[in-house]
Design an enzyme around this catalytic site. Structure first.
Site, PDB file in Angstrom:
ATOM      1  NE  ARG A  54      -1.597  -2.415   2.782  1.00 18.11           N
ATOM      2  CZ  ARG A  54      -1.915  -3.669   2.507  1.00 18.11           C
ATOM      3  NH1 ARG A  54      -3.137  -3.950   2.139  1.00 18.11           N
ATOM      4  NH2 ARG A  54      -1.054  -4.643   2.636  1.00 18.11           N
ATOM      5  CB  THR A  55       3.347   2.582   2.400  1.00 18.34           C
ATOM      6  OG1 THR A  55       2.530   2.063   3.458  1.00 18.34           O
ATOM      7  CG2 THR A  55       3.876   3.938   2.773  1.00 18.34           C
ATOM      8  CE  LYS A  82      27.091  -4.885  -7.288  1.00 20.46           C
ATOM      9  NZ  LYS A  82      27.244  -3.859  -8.332  1.00 20.46           N
ATOM     10  NE  ARG A 104       6.923   0.649   5.153  1.00 19.46           N
ATOM     11  CZ  ARG A 104       5.715   0.104   5.076  1.00 19.46           C
ATOM     12  NH1 ARG A 104       5.574  -1.175   4.785  1.00 19.46           N
ATOM     13  NH2 ARG A 104       4.646   0.832   5.298  1.00 19.46           N
ATOM     14  CG  HIS A 132       3.105   3.916   8.751  1.00 14.46           C
ATOM     15  ND1 HIS A 132       3.268   4.748   7.655  1.00 14.46           N
ATOM     16  CD2 HIS A 132       2.693   2.713   8.238  1.00 14.46           C
ATOM     17  CE1 HIS A 132       2.974   4.079   6.548  1.00 14.46           C
ATOM     18  NE2 HIS A 132       2.632   2.853   6.877  1.00 14.46           N
TER      19      HIS A 132
HETATM   20  N1   CP Z   1      -0.368  -0.118   6.026  1.00 12.04           N
HETATM   21  C1   CP Z   1       0.823  -0.328   5.428  1.00 12.04           C
HETATM   22  O1   CP Z   1       1.835   0.309   5.736  1.00 12.04           O
HETATM   23  O2   CP Z   1       0.789  -1.289   4.455  1.00 12.04           O
HETATM   24  P1   CP Z   1       2.053  -1.744   3.580  1.00 12.04           P
HETATM   25  O3   CP Z   1       3.013  -2.435   4.498  1.00 12.04           O
HETATM   26  O4   CP Z   1       1.478  -2.655   2.508  1.00 12.04           O
HETATM   27  O5   CP Z   1       2.666  -0.502   2.990  1.00 12.04           O
END
Ligand code: CP
Length: 313
Positions: A54-55, A82, A104, A132
């Site tokens: 999603r993100t 590497k 992320r 988040h």
């Molecule tokens: N909610 C969320 O962060 O989903 P993903 O891990 O799929 O990005």
């Protein structure tokens, strides 16, 4: 906003500004050609060192809808394998002309560290157990659009499940409480952070005691990949006490919302088909993620709401 590293850096008026701008972005997304030239000439790089559906895809869609160029970095097929350091990776991509990094990482604090290696804007797309922020903003956007108000005073939200490992819970407690909601965290004591008494929220271990009283049931994912010891006696015991079942849906208020950040563990924390729950907003959360991330990208890259209203050329 220069960067978006944590929901905690935002106050109520910052949050409302992002949500108001996301309203414009929803309108853009509803057009036959859902694209504006607002970020033409800008480059957005997504750096995901942890899995995401999603993100990552919603940030990339958001960037494209604003006409930014996108760069996708995949740790698994990069020179990180590497031995290239994170700092060298960031400096390399910055030299290619990146204007915003969407980061992320499994370690808390990595997006903050990235800000010291680049002049580009940095957006936290989830770091360890920390935060988040765009998930919490899209959740607040989903709730406020469902209720047609940004003022959540009087609203009671239950956040259910693995609070200990949840960056989503940490960001949501801040954002929703800033907008006036009261929060009850529902989890086994073993999945509760030691600092829980400092959170602006009540807590309980008994879902059945609160489920009929709350306006939003926000279910967290059981994060089995973050568990380094047995936090619950068994998954079936956890499911019995904390999963959303048909019986618990029947106990919810008739107008209560059901939410989940995804990905869902069906049969663990979700034992109903959410598409059959009238108050489910789970797919609305996904759709709203694009609009909210458009608003965040536009903000960190220097756009203003009035500029967008004029067409943003
Ligand atoms: N909610 C969320 O962060 O989903 P993903 O891990 O799929 O990005």
């Amino acid at each position: 906003m220069r960067h978006l590293l944590a929901a905690r850096d935002l106050d109520a008026s910052d949050i409302v500004s992002v949500l108001d701008m996301a309203d414009y972005m929803v309108e853009i997304g509803s057009r036959a050609v859902p694209k504006v030239p607002a970020l033409r000439g800008k480059t957005v790089a997504s750096l995901f060192f942890e899995d995401s559906t999603r993100t990552r895809l919603s940030f990339e869609t958001a960037a494209k809808r604003l006409s930014a160029d996108t760069m996708t970095f995949s740790a698994a097929s990069s020179s990180v394998n590497k031995g290239e350091s994170l700092r060298d990776t960031i400096e390399t991509l910055t030299a290619m002309g990146v204007d915003a990094f969407v980061v992320r990482h499994k370690s808390s604090g990595v997006p903050l560290a990235v800000t010291s290696w680049t002049s580009a804007a940095v957006i936290n797309a989830g770091d360890g157990w920390h935060e988040h922020p765009t998930q919490a903003l899209l959740d607040a956007f989903t709730i406020t659009r469902s209720l047609n108000t940004r003022d959540l005073k009087g609203l009671r939200v239950a956040i259910v499940g693995d609070v200990l490992h949840s960056r989503v819970a940490r960001s949501n407690v801040h954002v929703l409480s800033c907008l006036g909601a009261s929060i009850v965290l529902v989890s086994p004591t073993s999945l509760r952070p030691a600092s829980i008494d400092e959170w602006p929220a009540e807590h309980t271990s008994n879902l059945d005691e609160v489920i009929s009283e709350v306006d939003v049931v926000y279910v967290l994912r059981m994060q089995r990949e973050r568990m380094d010891s047995a936090y619950v006696p068994s998954l079936s015991e956890y499911t019995k006490r904390y999963a959303i079942t048909a019986q618990r849906v029947a106990a919810m208020k008739s107008d209560a919302l059901l939410m989940h950040p995804g990905p869902m563990n069906r049969g663990v924390e979700m034992c109903v088909d959410p598409s059959e729950v009238p108050g489910s907003r789970i797919l609305a959360q996904v759709a709203n993620g694009v609009a909210v991330r458009m608003a965040v990208l536009f903000s960190v890259l220097g756009g203003t709401k009035s500029q967008l209203a004029q067409g943003a050329e």
